[in-house]
Structures are given as structure tokens and as C-alpha cells.
Design a protein around this motif. Structure first.
Motif, PDB file in Angstrom:
ATOM      1  N   ALA A  13       0.837  -1.213   0.000  1.00 45.21           N
ATOM      2  CA  ALA A  13       0.000   0.000   0.000  1.00 45.21           C
ATOM      3  C   ALA A  13       0.868   1.257   0.000  1.00 45.21           C
ATOM      4  N   LEU A  40       4.625 -10.556   4.786  1.00 44.23           N
ATOM      5  CA  LEU A  40       4.407 -10.860   3.366  1.00 44.23           C
ATOM      6  C   LEU A  40       5.669 -11.441   2.717  1.00 44.23           C
ATOM      7  N   ALA A  43       5.812 -15.157   2.729  1.00 46.38           N
ATOM      8  CA  ALA A  43       4.788 -15.961   2.058  1.00 46.38           C
ATOM      9  C   ALA A  43       5.412 -16.702   0.871  1.00 46.38           C
ATOM     10  N   LYS A  45       4.093 -18.196  -1.771  1.00 48.27           N
ATOM     11  CA  LYS A  45       3.602 -17.857  -3.113  1.00 48.27           C
ATOM     12  C   LYS A  45       2.388 -16.943  -2.998  1.00 48.27           C
ATOM     13  N   ALA A 216       7.864  -3.721  16.604  1.00 45.50           N
ATOM     14  CA  ALA A 216       8.089  -3.276  15.222  1.00 45.50           C
ATOM     15  C   ALA A 216       6.946  -2.380  14.742  1.00 45.50           C
ATOM     16  N   LEU A 223      -0.133   6.476  17.485  1.00 45.27           N
ATOM     17  CA  LEU A 223       0.661   7.585  16.949  1.00 45.27           C
ATOM     18  C   LEU A 223      -0.203   8.832  16.769  1.00 45.27           C
TER      19      LEU A 223
HETATM   20  C1  LIG Z   1       1.908 -15.328   5.399  1.00 45.36           C
HETATM   21  C2  LIG Z   1       1.039 -14.390   4.592  1.00 45.36           C
HETATM   22  C3  LIG Z   1       0.601 -14.777   3.331  1.00 45.36           C
HETATM   23  C4  LIG Z   1      -0.182 -13.913   2.571  1.00 45.36           C
HETATM   24  N1  LIG Z   1      -0.567 -14.287   1.342  1.00 45.36           N
HETATM   25  C5  LIG Z   1      -1.285 -13.441   0.565  1.00 45.36           C
HETATM   26  C6  LIG Z   1      -1.663 -13.811  -0.782  1.00 45.36           C
HETATM   27  O1  LIG Z   1      -1.379 -14.899  -1.258  1.00 45.36           O
HETATM   28  N2  LIG Z   1      -2.350 -12.878  -1.502  1.00 45.36           N
HETATM   29  C7  LIG Z   1      -2.675 -11.648  -1.027  1.00 45.36           C
HETATM   30  O2  LIG Z   1      -3.277 -10.851  -1.746  1.00 45.36           O
HETATM   31  N3  LIG Z   1      -2.355 -11.289   0.246  1.00 45.36           N
HETATM   32  C8  LIG Z   1      -1.669 -12.149   1.044  1.00 45.36           C
HETATM   33  N4  LIG Z   1      -1.330 -11.782   2.323  1.00 45.36           N
HETATM   34  C9  LIG Z   1      -1.804 -10.474   2.840  1.00 45.36           C
HETATM   35  C10 LIG Z   1      -0.884  -9.337   2.407  1.00 45.36           C
HETATM   36  O3  LIG Z   1       0.400  -9.585   2.890  1.00 45.36           O
HETATM   37  C11 LIG Z   1      -1.393  -7.988   2.922  1.00 45.36           C
HETATM   38  O4  LIG Z   1      -2.740  -7.795   2.574  1.00 45.36           O
HETATM   39  C12 LIG Z   1      -0.551  -6.843   2.375  1.00 45.36           C
HETATM   40  O5  LIG Z   1       0.825  -7.044   2.648  1.00 45.36           O
HETATM   41  C13 LIG Z   1      -1.006  -5.514   2.968  1.00 45.36           C
HETATM   42  O6  LIG Z   1      -0.157  -4.500   2.565  1.00 45.36           O
HETATM   43  P1  LIG Z   1       0.049  -3.188   3.476  1.00 45.36           P
HETATM   44  O7  LIG Z   1       1.013  -2.339   2.719  1.00 45.36           O
HETATM   45  O8  LIG Z   1      -1.258  -2.641   3.848  1.00 45.36           O
HETATM   46  O9  LIG Z   1       0.690  -3.699   4.833  1.00 45.36           O
HETATM   47  P2  LIG Z   1       2.025  -4.526   5.118  1.00 45.36           P
HETATM   48  O10 LIG Z   1       2.413  -5.375   3.960  1.00 45.36           O
HETATM   49  O11 LIG Z   1       1.789  -5.204   6.421  1.00 45.36           O
HETATM   50  O12 LIG Z   1       3.144  -3.412   5.264  1.00 45.36           O
HETATM   51  C14 LIG Z   1       3.170  -2.522   6.340  1.00 45.36           C
HETATM   52  C15 LIG Z   1       4.607  -2.223   6.681  1.00 45.36           C
HETATM   53  O13 LIG Z   1       4.649  -1.109   7.577  1.00 45.36           O
HETATM   54  C16 LIG Z   1       5.581  -1.391   8.604  1.00 45.36           C
HETATM   55  N5  LIG Z   1       5.267  -0.594   9.804  1.00 45.36           N
HETATM   56  C17 LIG Z   1       4.195  -0.674  10.609  1.00 45.36           C
HETATM   57  N6  LIG Z   1       4.286   0.224  11.617  1.00 45.36           N
HETATM   58  C18 LIG Z   1       5.453   0.875  11.429  1.00 45.36           C
HETATM   59  C19 LIG Z   1       6.124   1.916  12.136  1.00 45.36           C
HETATM   60  N7  LIG Z   1       5.611   2.465  13.237  1.00 45.36           N
HETATM   61  N8  LIG Z   1       7.308   2.342  11.651  1.00 45.36           N
HETATM   62  C20 LIG Z   1       7.854   1.803  10.525  1.00 45.36           C
HETATM   63  N9  LIG Z   1       7.262   0.812   9.824  1.00 45.36           N
HETATM   64  C21 LIG Z   1       6.084   0.367  10.259  1.00 45.36           C
HETATM   65  C22 LIG Z   1       5.420  -2.880   8.848  1.00 45.36           C
HETATM   66  O14 LIG Z   1       6.535  -3.405   9.538  1.00 45.36           O
HETATM   67  C23 LIG Z   1       5.298  -3.387   7.399  1.00 45.36           C
HETATM   68  O15 LIG Z   1       6.567  -3.589   6.846  1.00 45.36           O
HETATM   69  C24 LIG Z   1      -0.549 -12.640   3.098  1.00 45.36           C
HETATM   70  C25 LIG Z   1      -0.108 -12.262   4.363  1.00 45.36           C
HETATM   71  C26 LIG Z   1       0.674 -13.129   5.125  1.00 45.36           C
HETATM   72  C27 LIG Z   1       1.143 -12.705   6.490  1.00 45.36           C
END
Ligand SMILES: Cc1cc2nc3c(=O)[nH]c(=O)nc-3n(C[C@H](O)[C@H](O)[C@H](O)COP(=O)(O)OP(=O)(O)OC[C@H]3O[C@@H](n4cnc5c(N)ncnc54)[C@H](O)[C@@H]3O)c2cc1C
Length: 283
Positions: A13, A40, A43, A45, A216, A223
């Protein structure tokens, strides 16, 4: 260091939001923990992301990062520990402060539950930021609850400014000086009377004036308490705006489905909306 757009969270995102902002010729800084450590990235695949069905989570994130870097997005690797809204936004990472005109929250979901007493004593002896609050506890007993790889460094910092530090974690981390008292414990309970007076570590009491909880990820509402939530997720409009002026949110933090495709789509919208907000402000 001032940017047009600051993005908190370097997952799908946040990266999509930053790339969208660069597409509108805005400067964009992504503040995030190491992407290689994100759930993520582990994961095996990601079978359902359009057009790239064969990639692992690690490979997909690597591609996303490459794209963001080539678009001119800047990065700071670290944990954001505090956020201030005044004349734009200021985000603290370690000892550095980064400022921006618009803020995009994309921190994913917090998977660890809070400790008993943590919410009750937040700001009254519970802190998430050694750099911000350490000086308040100079000469006093403090406990560091280490849940990040960098937590030993923060414990060292607290000691260097004169705090009497005890460190607790399930097992002793690398990098913690031998002379810092260490208590191995899984369960943490924060106790006090108006303010923090002690912490129970696997049931054993350790007196202290402050508990630094170093995880983390922080809930966005820790915040920025002004954020409105619904069922634990940040409430947003179709343009990804939150109720707080200049603050947008996208990805898992806004709710189900918790999927990469939804995170990327929302990130794109949040990036464009943040640019529109800045343009209107300047007009
Ligand atoms: C094991 C697993 C398998 C998955 N498989 C799939 C799949 O096959 N298909 C699919 O569509 N989705 C899958 N997902 C879901 C997918 O990973 C999430 O929907 C997606 O990553 C969301 O993206 P995001 O950017 O919102 O959040 P995230 O990917 O969680 O990224 C947020 C980032 O912000 C960082 N962060 C948070 N707070 C702070 C802070 N205070 N300071 C600095 N950094 C911070 C976190 O550490 C993280 O790195 C899976 C998830 C997991 C755990």
C-alpha cells in the motif's frame, strides 16, 4: 528534511501510494521497517496478484521496491515512534525527524496484542519512544520490553542518558551489553497507581518509573489518537481520507479484505488524494 508526502509503512500500500505521488511530481519519503522482515516477505507464493501469479511474497515486494526506487521514492528504514501534526506532519525515527505536507498511513495490521496495563498507562509511564521520552526518566529505573532487533540500541541510548535500564525479552538478544540487567520473560503486566510503579515479568515484580515497549509495529491510533476507527481499522472515505486533515490511510489498516491487490489499489488512490490535497492548499 522536508517532503511533500510522507508515507508510513513500506508494504504494497505504502509503495503504491509513494509511486502515485511521484507520478504527480511530488517528493515522497517512505518510512518503514525492513521490508525483508515483513510477514508478506515470508509468504511462499502469492497466487492471486493479477499478472504475477508465480511470485513469492519476497519476490513481489522486491519488484515493488525496485519500481518505487526507480520512480524516485526516497526511503528511511526504521520504526516511526511518534507523529506530530503542526504546520504539516513530523515523524520521528530514532533521533531523526522527517517533515511533510501530507501524511499517508499504511502500517498494515498490528499482530501483537497489547500488554495488560499498556493502554491504561500510555503517556503516564508507558512509552513507545526512547528518544522522545528517555530524558524524562533520567536517573530513574526503566524497563525496556524489547520486541525489535534495534531495541538493544535503544536500551544503550537510555543508559547513556542516565536511566537505570532493565531489559526484558523471551530470550537475551544479540547486542545487549553484558552489564545491562536482563530478565527473560514472555508475560508482561504493567502496574501502577496513576502512573507506572512497576512491571510484572512472568509474575515477578520489577519496580520502575517507565516501561518502554519497543515493537516493530504500532497501532496508528497510538501515533495519532485523533484517527477515527471502526472495528479496529482506520475509517476512510472513498478518497482514502481519514477524519484528520491531510492524513490518508490505505491497505490492511483500513480493513478487509487483507490482500495485496486491495492494498495496492487503495495506495494508488491515497497517493493521488494526498497530491490533490497539497495542490488545493497551495492554490
Ligand atoms: C503469510 C502471509 C501470506 C499472505 N498471502 C497473501 C496472498 O497470497 N495474496 C494476497 O493478496 N495477500 C496475502 N497476504 C496479505 C498481504 O500480505 C497484505 O494484505 C498486504 O501485505 C497488505 O499491505 P500493506 O502495505 O497494507 O501492509 P504490510 O504489507 O503489512 O506493510 C506494512 C509495513 O509497515 C511497517 N510498519 C508498521 N508500523 C510501522 C512503524 N511504526 N514504523 C515503521 N514501519 C512500520 C510494517 O513493519 C510493514 O513492513 C498474506 C499475508 C501473510 C502474512
Amino acid at each position: 528534511m522536508n517532503y511533500d508526502v510522507i508515507v508510513l509503512g513500506g508494504g504494497p500500500a505504502g509503495l503504491a501510494a509513494a509511486v502515485a505521488a511521484r507520478g504527480r511530481n511530488k517528493t515522497a519519503l517512505v518510512i518503514g521497517n525492513r521490508w525483508q522482515d515483513s510477514p508478506l516477505a515470508k509468504a511462499e507464493k502469492i497466487g492471486n496478484y493479477l499478472g504475477l501469479p508465480a511470485l513469492s511474497g519476497y519476490e513481489l515486494l522486491e519488484e515493488f521496491h525496485r519500481h518505487a526506487e526507480s520512480a524516485g521514492v526516497e526511503f528511511v528504514v526504521g520504526r516511526a515512534t511518534s507523529l506530530m501534526t503542526w504546520n504539516g506532519f513530523s515523524v520521528t525515527v530514532g533521533a531523526e525527524v522527517y517533515t511533510g505536507g501530507a501524511l499517508i498511513l499504511s502500517p498494515g495490521v498490528v499482530r501483537q496484542a497489547k500488554f495488560p496495563g499498556e493502554q491504561e498507562f500510555l503517556g503516564r509511564g508507558v512509552s513507545y519512544c526512547a528518544t522522545c521520552d528517555g530524558m524524562l526518566y533520567r536517573g530513574k529505573d526503566v524497563v525496556v520490553v524489547g520486541r525489535t532487533a534495534e531495541a538493544p540500541e535503544e536500551a544503550k541510548y537510555l543508559r547513556s542518558i542516565g536511566c537505570a535500564v532493565t531489559y526484558t525479552a523471551p530470550k537475551r538478544p544479540e547486542g545487549l551489553p553484558e552489564d545491562v540487567p536482563f530478565v527473560p520473560a514472555k508475560q508482561v503486566e504493567i502496574c501502577g497507581d496513576g502512573t507506572v510503579t512497576s512491571v510484572r515479568l512472568d509474575g515477578a515484580e520489577t519496580p520502575c518509573a517507565c516501561v518502554f515497549v519497543l515493537r516493530a509495529a504500532l497501532a496508528p491510533t497510538d501515533l495519532l489518537p485523533a484517527l477515527e476507527t471502526e472495528n479496529g481499522y482506520i475509517r476512510v472515505g472513498r478518497d482514502m481520507s481519514t477524519g484528520v486533515e491531510g492524513v490518508f490511510a490505505c491497505g490492511d489498516c483500513t480493513g478487509a479484505p487483507l490482500q495485496v491487490a486491495k492494498a495496492v489499489g487503495e495506495g494508488h488512490v491515497a497517493g493521488l488524494s494526498a497530491c490533490e490535497y497539497l495542490d488545493k492548499k497551495q492554490a
